[in-house]
Design an enzyme around this catalytic site. Sequence first.
Site, PDB file in Angstrom:
ATOM      1  N   SER A  43       0.842  -1.209   0.000  1.00  0.00           N
ATOM      2  CA  SER A  43       0.000   0.000   0.000  1.00  0.00           C
ATOM      3  C   SER A  43       0.870   1.250   0.000  1.00  0.00           C
ATOM      4  O   SER A  43       0.396   2.345  -0.302  1.00  0.00           O
ATOM      5  CB  SER A  43      -0.918   0.007   1.231  1.00  0.00           C
ATOM      6  OG  SER A  43      -0.182  -0.243   2.414  1.00  0.00           O
ATOM      7  N   ASP A  81       5.457  -7.386   2.556  1.00  0.00           N
ATOM      8  CA  ASP A  81       4.424  -7.664   1.549  1.00  0.00           C
ATOM      9  C   ASP A  81       5.083  -7.871   0.191  1.00  0.00           C
ATOM     10  O   ASP A  81       5.761  -6.956  -0.319  1.00  0.00           O
ATOM     11  CB  ASP A  81       3.490  -6.444   1.503  1.00  0.00           C
ATOM     12  CG  ASP A  81       2.116  -6.776   0.990  1.00  0.00           C
ATOM     13  OD1 ASP A  81       1.846  -7.954   0.713  1.00  0.00           O
ATOM     14  OD2 ASP A  81       1.300  -5.833   0.875  1.00  0.00           O
ATOM     15  N   GLU A 112      -0.624 -12.427  -2.129  1.00  0.00           N
ATOM     16  CA  GLU A 112      -2.051 -12.451  -2.455  1.00  0.00           C
ATOM     17  C   GLU A 112      -2.395 -13.693  -3.273  1.00  0.00           C
ATOM     18  O   GLU A 112      -1.611 -14.098  -4.132  1.00  0.00           O
ATOM     19  CB  GLU A 112      -2.417 -11.184  -3.252  1.00  0.00           C
ATOM     20  CG  GLU A 112      -2.199  -9.910  -2.464  1.00  0.00           C
ATOM     21  CD  GLU A 112      -2.572  -8.639  -3.238  1.00  0.00           C
ATOM     22  OE1 GLU A 112      -3.162  -8.738  -4.337  1.00  0.00           O
ATOM     23  OE2 GLU A 112      -2.272  -7.549  -2.733  1.00  0.00           O
ATOM     24  N   GLU A 179      -9.761  -9.486   3.017  1.00  0.00           N
ATOM     25  CA  GLU A 179     -10.039  -8.082   2.703  1.00  0.00           C
ATOM     26  C   GLU A 179     -11.359  -7.928   1.955  1.00  0.00           C
ATOM     27  O   GLU A 179     -11.593  -8.588   0.924  1.00  0.00           O
ATOM     28  CB  GLU A 179      -8.883  -7.495   1.855  1.00  0.00           C
ATOM     29  CG  GLU A 179      -9.116  -6.032   1.491  1.00  0.00           C
ATOM     30  CD  GLU A 179      -7.871  -5.274   1.075  1.00  0.00           C
ATOM     31  OE1 GLU A 179      -6.756  -5.833   1.144  1.00  0.00           O
ATOM     32  OE2 GLU A 179      -8.015  -4.103   0.682  1.00  0.00           O
TER      33      GLU A 179
HETATM   34  O1  KIV Z   1      -0.544  -3.431   1.426  1.00  0.00           O
HETATM   35  C1  KIV Z   1      -1.234  -3.399   2.457  1.00  0.00           C
HETATM   36  O2  KIV Z   1      -1.165  -2.463   3.249  1.00  0.00           O
HETATM   37  C2  KIV Z   1      -2.119  -4.524   2.695  1.00  0.00           C
HETATM   38  C3  KIV Z   1      -3.093  -4.407   3.822  1.00  0.00           C
HETATM   39  C4  KIV Z   1      -4.153  -3.447   3.471  1.00  0.00           C
HETATM   40  C5  KIV Z   1      -3.638  -5.710   4.221  1.00  0.00           C
HETATM   41  O3  KIV Z   1      -2.067  -5.483   2.005  1.00  0.00           O
END
Ligand code: KIV
Length: 262
Positions: A43, A81, A112, A179
Site C-alpha cells: 500500500s 508484503d 495475495e 479483505e
Molecule cells: O498493502 C497493504 O497495506 C495490505 C493491507 C491493506 C492488508 O495489504
Amino acid sequence: MTIPEFQQHKRDKKKLIVVTAYDALFTRIVEQAGVSAILVGDSLGVVVQGKPNTLSVTMDDMLYHTKLVAGAAQRTLVIGDMPFMSYQASTEEAVRNAGRFLQAGAIAVKLEGGAVMVDRVKAMTSIGIPVMGHLGMTPQSVHALGGYKVQGKVKDQATMLLEDAKALETAGAFAIVLEAIPTSLAKKITESVSIPTIGIGAGPHCDGQVLVLYDLLGLFDEFVPKFVKPYAHLKADALQALRRYKEEVEQGKFPSDSESYH
Ligand code: KIV
C-alpha cells in the site's frame, strides 16, 4: 512476537492487532502502542509514492522500507508484503524473493491469492519462510476484479474463498488476511481454519484486524473505503500547524527571542 505466539492468540481468543508502517519513525510509535505485528504493505505505492494502485511497487522499494521498519522494530513481528510480479511468474522466483525479505529483516512475507499460490506457499514454508496469505479483494488484481469491490457476495465466490483459505492453511500459511468480504463469510472462514484470520473490511469476527496506518491516523484522505475508521485527524492537524508557521514567519513572529541564539 514470534510466529507461534502470533498463532497462539487465536487459541487464546485474544485479538491480533496489525497495522502497516513504512519507516522507522512510525514503527517506533506503533510499537510503543503495543501492536501485534507490523505489515510493510505494498500500500506504500499509494500512500507514500502517490500512485493510483500498488502495481508499480518494486522489490527494491519493498526491501528499502522493510529494512527501515525491521531496523526500528524491537519486539514486533514484521511482515514484508511481496509486490506484484515478485512471486507470480514462478515458484523459484517467488522463493528467492521471499528470502530477500527475510534477509532485509522481515520475519515473514505476505502474498495475495489462494489455491493458485499453494505451491509457492509450500515451497517457502518448507525452507522456513513464514507466509501470510491474502484473500478477498486482492489489490494486485484490481484490473481483473474491475476495481476495489467487495468479494464473495455470491455463493460460488464465497465457496471458492472458503476453499482458498483451507488450501492456504494446508500449504502451511501461518495466517490469512481477509479483505473486503461479507462479515458472515469472514466468520465462516475464521471458524473453518485453525490459523488466525486478519480482517480489513471483513467484519468483527476475524481473529484480528489490520488497517493502513495513514488511513487510521487520518493522514490519507484521497480514497477512504467504508471499512476505514480514522482514529485521528493528523492531516488536518498538520495543515493547521503549517498554516500557523507560514503566518508567523510572514508576520515576523517566528523565530522569536526564545528560538534565537545570543
Ligand atoms: O498493502 C497493504 O497495506 C495490505 C493491507 C491493506 C492488508 O495489504
